[in-house]
Design an enzyme around this catalytic site. Structure first.
Site, PDB file in Angstrom:
ATOM      1  N   HIS A  35      34.170  21.505 -15.408  1.00  0.00           N
ATOM      2  CA  HIS A  35      35.432  21.929 -16.026  1.00  0.00           C
ATOM      3  C   HIS A  35      35.941  23.202 -15.355  1.00  0.00           C
ATOM      4  O   HIS A  35      36.418  24.115 -16.023  1.00  0.00           O
ATOM      5  CB  HIS A  35      35.252  22.141 -17.528  1.00  0.00           C
ATOM      6  CG  HIS A  35      35.233  20.868 -18.314  1.00  0.00           C
ATOM      7  ND1 HIS A  35      34.152  20.023 -18.317  1.00  0.00           N
ATOM      8  CD2 HIS A  35      36.171  20.279 -19.111  1.00  0.00           C
ATOM      9  CE1 HIS A  35      34.411  18.975 -19.095  1.00  0.00           C
ATOM     10  NE2 HIS A  35      35.627  19.109 -19.584  1.00  0.00           N
ATOM     11  N   ASP A  44      32.864  18.744 -23.222  1.00  0.00           N
ATOM     12  CA  ASP A  44      33.112  17.425 -23.798  1.00  0.00           C
ATOM     13  C   ASP A  44      32.068  17.042 -24.847  1.00  0.00           C
ATOM     14  O   ASP A  44      32.294  16.114 -25.631  1.00  0.00           O
ATOM     15  CB  ASP A  44      33.137  16.357 -22.693  1.00  0.00           C
ATOM     16  CG  ASP A  44      34.353  16.469 -21.800  1.00  0.00           C
ATOM     17  OD1 ASP A  44      35.225  17.312 -22.072  1.00  0.00           O
ATOM     18  OD2 ASP A  44      34.427  15.721 -20.808  1.00  0.00           O
ATOM     19  N   HIS A 120      35.571  12.817 -24.354  1.00  0.00           N
ATOM     20  CA  HIS A 120      35.699  12.563 -22.916  1.00  0.00           C
ATOM     21  C   HIS A 120      36.584  11.334 -22.735  1.00  0.00           C
ATOM     22  O   HIS A 120      36.191  10.218 -23.115  1.00  0.00           O
ATOM     23  CB  HIS A 120      34.302  12.333 -22.326  1.00  0.00           C
ATOM     24  CG  HIS A 120      34.251  12.008 -20.869  1.00  0.00           C
ATOM     25  ND1 HIS A 120      34.651  12.883 -19.890  1.00  0.00           N
ATOM     26  CD2 HIS A 120      33.812  10.888 -20.222  1.00  0.00           C
ATOM     27  CE1 HIS A 120      34.459  12.329 -18.701  1.00  0.00           C
ATOM     28  NE2 HIS A 120      33.961  11.112 -18.885  1.00  0.00           N
ATOM     29  N   GLU A 122      37.430   9.228 -20.541  1.00  0.00           N
ATOM     30  CA  GLU A 122      36.971   8.011 -19.866  1.00  0.00           C
ATOM     31  C   GLU A 122      36.047   7.148 -20.727  1.00  0.00           C
ATOM     32  O   GLU A 122      35.817   5.977 -20.415  1.00  0.00           O
ATOM     33  CB  GLU A 122      36.263   8.385 -18.553  1.00  0.00           C
ATOM     34  CG  GLU A 122      37.199   8.896 -17.467  1.00  0.00           C
ATOM     35  CD  GLU A 122      37.376  10.419 -17.486  1.00  0.00           C
ATOM     36  OE1 GLU A 122      37.265  11.022 -18.582  1.00  0.00           O
ATOM     37  OE2 GLU A 122      37.619  11.003 -16.415  1.00  0.00           O
ATOM     38  N   GLU A 181      41.211  22.846 -23.502  1.00  0.00           N
ATOM     39  CA  GLU A 181      39.749  22.886 -23.552  1.00  0.00           C
ATOM     40  C   GLU A 181      39.224  24.315 -23.421  1.00  0.00           C
ATOM     41  O   GLU A 181      38.274  24.712 -24.109  1.00  0.00           O
ATOM     42  CB  GLU A 181      39.160  22.006 -22.449  1.00  0.00           C
ATOM     43  CG  GLU A 181      39.335  20.520 -22.702  1.00  0.00           C
ATOM     44  CD  GLU A 181      38.758  19.679 -21.586  1.00  0.00           C
ATOM     45  OE1 GLU A 181      37.922  18.809 -21.881  1.00  0.00           O
ATOM     46  OE2 GLU A 181      39.139  19.883 -20.421  1.00  0.00           O
TER      47      GLU A 181
END
Length: 252
Positions: A35, A44, A120, A122, A181
């Protein structure tokens, strides 16, 4: 007050709390992924775990399962890509099977309702597959199970976005390692953020396709898809308050 974290309970207390399917089990699912140079590899995991605990503390009959830390492969246009050192991911089939097995174990304990909090991007479709597979299998066995799947950022309103990005929002697609984030991490784990290492980058732009093998030149050398410099703990608190309140109001 007993801990809402399952791993902190003894087995007898866990059995008493969950007998006859009385509890909803919250399962955070994240990833170990870069990150940027200013932040740890685990936002995450830490962010959905924090939200899960705060939601469970507000609601009756909720427990938080230990987080699943390894997620599906980081993609260039959403997470910077799987080629950054430290980004440690698994295949979609592995994630699906692992989540399914964990949920099945909790079903075997007598639990019947689950909330998956994804941290996350994905992961999403593989969590859908795991949930769908579990519900169908249980139904065939005469067991009624319900699984809720959400990503915490889906509870962030336009009003909050305007507060966090007073100069304009570049879009969700480039928020990896950016203001959202970083702000949350500054609030919940400031010891894992070093803003002196934050790199100012323009929001990433990508062609309208993916390519394999992925092209590292598509991503800034920092690994972030937008600048984290405007991040603050105060913004993180605003974001968290809305996410926690929204999730708790839906499931409490």
């Amino acid at each position: 007050m007993k801990s809402v974290k399952i791993e902190n309970l003894d087995w007898v207390s866990y059995r008493e709390l969950t007998e006859k399917g009385r509890c909803k089990i919250i399962l955070p699912v994240g990833a170990i992924e870069q990150h940027g140079p200013h932040m740890s590899l685990n936002p995450d995991v830490l962010i959905p775990s924090h939200i899960a605990v705060k939601v469970a503390e507000r609601c009756d009959n909720m427990l938080v399962a230990p987080a699943i830390s390894y997620g599906y492969k980081s993609q260039v246009k959403s997470g910077g890509g799987n080629f950054f050192p430290g980004t440690t991911c698994v295949s979609g089939s592995s994630l699906e099977s692992y989540v399914f097995d964990v949920l099945q174990a909790y079903v075997n304990h007598g639990n019947r309702e689950f909330i998956l909090i994804n941290g996350h991007f994905e992961n999403s479709m593989y969590l859908c597959e795991a949930a769908d597979k579990l519900v169908k299998k249980c139904k065939n066995e005469g067991v009624n199970v319900k699984v809720y799947l959400l990503s915490y950022w889906d509870f962030i309103s336009e009003e909050t976005i305007e507060k966090v990005f007073p100069d304009g929002f570049s879009g969700w697609a480039v928020e990896h390692g950016g203001v959202l984030e970083t702000s949350i991490m500054l609030k919940i784990h400031p010891e894992l953020v070093d803003m002196s290492k934050a790199v100012d980058v323009e929001p990433a732009t990508f062609p309208p396709y993916d390519v394999f093998p992925p092209d590292p030149s598509w991503v800034a050398a920092s690994g972030t898809l937008s600048s984290p410099l405007p991040a603050t703990a105060e913004k993180g608190e605003i974001i968290l308050d809305e996410c926690i309140s929204g999730i708790a109001s839906h499931f409490g």
